[in-house]
Design an enzyme around this catalytic site. Structure first.
Site, PDB file in Angstrom:
ATOM      1  N   ARG A 143       0.934  -1.114  -0.009  1.00  0.00           N
ATOM      2  CA  ARG A 143       0.014   0.102  -0.043  1.00  0.00           C
ATOM      3  C   ARG A 143       0.877   1.225  -0.082  1.00  0.00           C
ATOM      4  NH1 ARG A 143      -2.221  -4.224  -1.321  1.00  0.00           N
ATOM      5  NH2 ARG A 143      -4.280  -4.814  -0.536  1.00  0.00           N
TER       6      ARG A 143
ATOM      7  N   GLU B 244       1.101  13.309   5.565  1.00  0.00           N
ATOM      8  CA  GLU B 244       2.428  14.260   5.662  1.00  0.00           C
ATOM      9  C   GLU B 244       2.988  14.401   4.333  1.00  0.00           C
ATOM     10  OE1 GLU B 244       4.479  13.916   9.811  1.00  0.00           O
ATOM     11  OE2 GLU B 244       3.923  11.749   9.184  1.00  0.00           O
TER      12      GLU B 244
ATOM     13  N   GLU C 200      -1.666   7.758  13.840  1.00  0.00           N
ATOM     14  CA  GLU C 200      -0.560   7.811  14.801  1.00  0.00           C
ATOM     15  C   GLU C 200      -0.972   7.551  16.372  1.00  0.00           C
ATOM     16  OE1 GLU C 200      -0.840   9.650  12.145  1.00  0.00           O
ATOM     17  OE2 GLU C 200       1.073   9.819  11.298  1.00  0.00           O
TER      18      GLU C 200
END
Ligand code: 1HE
Length: 262
Positions: A29, A115, A135
């Protein structure tokens, strides 16, 4: 850091004067291994000389699943610091590189993948795209410049919500939040991103440079400093020979007019 760049994990091709950088770890992925991060840095630091804009996209069902969790071993604080700084250097090569970069997004755009998308200058997403910062649930923190770049796009409150509650934004919510600038039907993000990149490639290089390098810095300066930097940048841009030619072309009726249908 002894890991070599993994150049099998991405490709860089030219379409006219647009470089197309494609993440190529679809089986994982497009998770960002250390080797892929280093390859991204090298690729954006050494784009083909003809490139005047770039598109970043991902192979397979998803743009990017973020940090390669298989590599997340116990690091001491010093190793953790250097690992995060390695990501910063790679994403810096995108944001403050030579040419503007348009991200073409689909499927998962999560964690470090978000990000990475945030380091690009524009984001085009198709209707399959979704955005998350898991996260918190993995017991870690953002480390790939998300703490700086994501609040710039959506504000601290929305990023806090995504990280505290695990909220997943669909493409409509992401557009409303300011994360996504263009929405397309499924499968159309890459062609739309290419079209936009081709338009960007026709701008005067000095204008693109000013937009990438001066504008974000001005936005973070105190207003008085920002106005001074703006004046310097404006003076430099207008003194470029290309600016003079383009202004003359308009005044003599040779340049396109601004139309509301773009
Ligand atoms: C991976 C990763 C990965 C998939 N690292 N191997 N990122 C995350 O917490 C997101 C984790 N991934 C997922 O939630 C899902 O994989 C997806 C929603 C992205 C895709 O789901 P799906 O059903 O299409 O694929 P899959 O079956 O979950 O995964 C296919 C394979 O990719 C599988 O490996 P396989 O060997 O069993 O086939 C997965 O293990 C592998 N894979 N994602 C490693 N992320 C600088 S700080 C940044 C911090 C972060 O980015 S934290 C967020 C990490």
């Amino acid at each position: 850091m002894t890991t070599p760049p993994d150049f099998d994990a991405l490709t860089c091709t030219l379409e006219g004067d647009v470089a197309v950088v494609r993440l190529q770890r679809a089986a994982k992925r497009n998770a960002l291994s250390d080797g892929l991060i280093l390859a991204l840095r090298h690729t954006f630091e050494h784009l083909p000389a003809q490139a005047r804009a770039a598109v970043l996209c991902g192979e397979g069902e998803h743009f990017c699943a973020g940090l390669d969790l298989a590599e997340l071993r116990e690091r001491d604080a010093v190793e953790g610091l250097h690992h995060s700084r390695m990501w910063h250097q790679a994403f810096e090569a995108i944001e403050h590189g030579r040419v503007p970069v348009v991200a073409a997004l689909h499927g998962a755009v999560v964690g470090g993948g978000l990000e990475l998308a945030s380091a690009c200058h524009l984001r085009v997403a198709d209707d399959t795209a979704y955005f998350a910062l898991p996260e918190g649930s993995r017991g870690i923190f953002v480390g790939g410049s998300g703490a700086v770049r994501i609040p710039r796009l959506i504000g601290v409150a929305r990023m806090l919500d995504m990280m505290l509650t695990g909220r997943v934004l669909d493409v409509q919510e992401a557009e409303r939040a300011g994360l996504v600038q263009y929405r397309t039907a499924a499968g159309q993000a890459l062609p739309r991103a290419l079209e936009l990149a081709q338009r960007i490639a026709r701008n005067a290089p000095m204008t693109n440079y000013a937009l990438m390098h001066a504008l974000p810095r001005i936005a973070e300066q105190a207003a008085d400093h920002g106005l001074f930097t703006e004046a310097l940048m404006a003076a430099i841009a207008q003194s470029a020979p290309e600016a003079k030619t383009r202004l003359r072309d308009f005044l003599e009726g040779r340049a396109a007019k601004v139309r509301k249908d773009g």
